[in-house]
Motif scaffolding. Sequence first.
Motif, PDB file in Angstrom:
ATOM      1  N   GLY A  40    -137.678 -41.332  -1.196  1.00  0.00           N
ATOM      2  CA  GLY A  40    -138.807 -41.678  -0.343  1.00  0.00           C
ATOM      3  C   GLY A  40    -140.067 -41.879  -1.163  1.00  0.00           C
ATOM      4  N   ALA A  41    -140.245 -41.031  -2.191  1.00  0.00           N
ATOM      5  CA  ALA A  41    -141.391 -41.181  -3.085  1.00  0.00           C
ATOM      6  C   ALA A  41    -141.329 -42.508  -3.833  1.00  0.00           C
ATOM      7  N   THR A  98    -136.905 -40.406   3.741  1.00  0.00           N
ATOM      8  CA  THR A  98    -136.718 -41.705   3.100  1.00  0.00           C
ATOM      9  C   THR A  98    -136.574 -42.818   4.136  1.00  0.00           C
ATOM     10  N   LEU A  99    -135.794 -42.564   5.174  1.00  0.00           N
ATOM     11  CA  LEU A  99    -135.591 -43.579   6.216  1.00  0.00           C
ATOM     12  C   LEU A  99    -136.876 -43.844   6.987  1.00  0.00           C
ATOM     13  N   ILE A 100    -137.685 -42.803   7.178  1.00  0.00           N
ATOM     14  CA  ILE A 100    -138.975 -42.978   7.859  1.00  0.00           C
ATOM     15  C   ILE A 100    -139.892 -43.888   7.047  1.00  0.00           C
ATOM     16  N   ASN A 205    -133.758 -47.356   0.800  1.00  0.00           N
ATOM     17  CA  ASN A 205    -132.779 -46.984   1.805  1.00  0.00           C
ATOM     18  C   ASN A 205    -131.773 -46.012   1.222  1.00  0.00           C
ATOM     19  N   PHE A 206    -130.739 -45.720   2.007  1.00  0.00           N
ATOM     20  CA  PHE A 206    -129.765 -44.702   1.635  1.00  0.00           C
ATOM     21  C   PHE A 206    -128.998 -45.063   0.368  1.00  0.00           C
ATOM     22  N   HIS A 207    -128.905 -46.360   0.056  1.00  0.00           N
ATOM     23  CA  HIS A 207    -128.148 -46.747  -1.137  1.00  0.00           C
ATOM     24  C   HIS A 207    -128.796 -46.200  -2.406  1.00  0.00           C
ATOM     25  N   LEU A 208    -130.127 -46.029  -2.404  1.00  0.00           N
ATOM     26  CA  LEU A 208    -130.788 -45.439  -3.571  1.00  0.00           C
ATOM     27  C   LEU A 208    -130.422 -43.963  -3.721  1.00  0.00           C
TER      28      LEU A 208
END
Length: 295
Positions: A40-41, A98-100, A205-208
Motif C-alpha cells: 500500500g505504501a 492496499t486494496l483501499i 494490487n494483490f499481485h504485488l
Amino acid sequence: MSDWYSMNVVLIQTTLTTLLLALSIQVPLRYGVFSFAGVGAFGIGGYTGAMAMVHGEWSTWPAVLLGTLVAGVCTFLLGLVVQRLTGLYMGMATIAFTLIISVLAVNGGDWTGGAMGLYGAIGEITTMHIVLAVLIVVAFLAWTEYGRRGRKVDTVREDPELANALGIDVNGYRRLSFLISGLIGGLAGAITTLLRSTITPSEVNFHLVILALTAIVVGGARSWVGALIGAVIFVWLPTFLSFVQEWEKVAYGFIVAVAAIYLPNGVLGVVKDLWHKSRTRDERARVAVGLQEKS
C-alpha cells in the motif's frame, strides 16, 4: 560489459526496485508482524510522487522524498490502528489497506487520473541513483540485523513475552516496523513510478503482495540478502524460462512450490547451512590432525 548493461538496463532497474518492495514486506516479518502494508505504501509513494510532478511541477527528488515521507506517515498511522491485531487478521487488514489505496486511486478524479492512471511524471532517475538509494536502505537494515540490535529484533519476533520481561518495548518495535516498511515501500513506489513516468490503479494490487512475499520466501525471510536473492530470481527467471513459451507460468509456479516445500529457510538458508557444514568439517579435520600430531 557495456553492451550487456545496455541490453539489460531495464531488468537491472526492475531488480533494484523489486528488492525495495520485498524489503518493505520483509521488515515487519523480521519484527514478528504479518503485514503487507508496504505494498500500500508503494502505491501511496508512487501516486504522491507522480502528483507532485504532474500537478505541482516539482522536480524529481523532492517528489520522491515527498512520496516516501507521506507513505511512511500513512503506514505508521495504520500501524497504530491495527497494532492489536496479530497473525492472519493483521495480514488481512494490511491487504485491505492496499486494496483501499487502489480504490482511492480509481476514484481520485483528475488528481490520480482515475481508472486510466496518471501519466507524464517523467523523472530524471538513473540506475546509479537507484543503486545509491538501495545501498542506503540496505546499509540501515544490515545495521539492524547484527549485534545487540539484531538480537533484540530476533527476541521480539521469536518470544515477545521474554522480550517484554527483558524490558524491550515490543509494541514500540512493531510500530517502528510499520514506519520503516512504509518509508521503504514509498521509496520503491516513487522511484518505480518516476522511472516509468506513469502509474495506474491496477499496478497497486494483490499481485504485488504475491511478488514480494514469494521473493522473500524463496530468497530467505531473515535477512536483506534473502530479499536480494529472491528479487534477482523472480525478475530474471522469466528471461531464462522464455524457451518454454506458453508453459512459462507453469514452470514458474513449479519452481516456487518446490522452493516453498524443500527450502523452508529460502536459498539463503541453504547457503548458510552449507557454509556452516563446511566450516564444521574443516574444524573437525584440524582437530583430528592435531590429535594425530600429539599422539
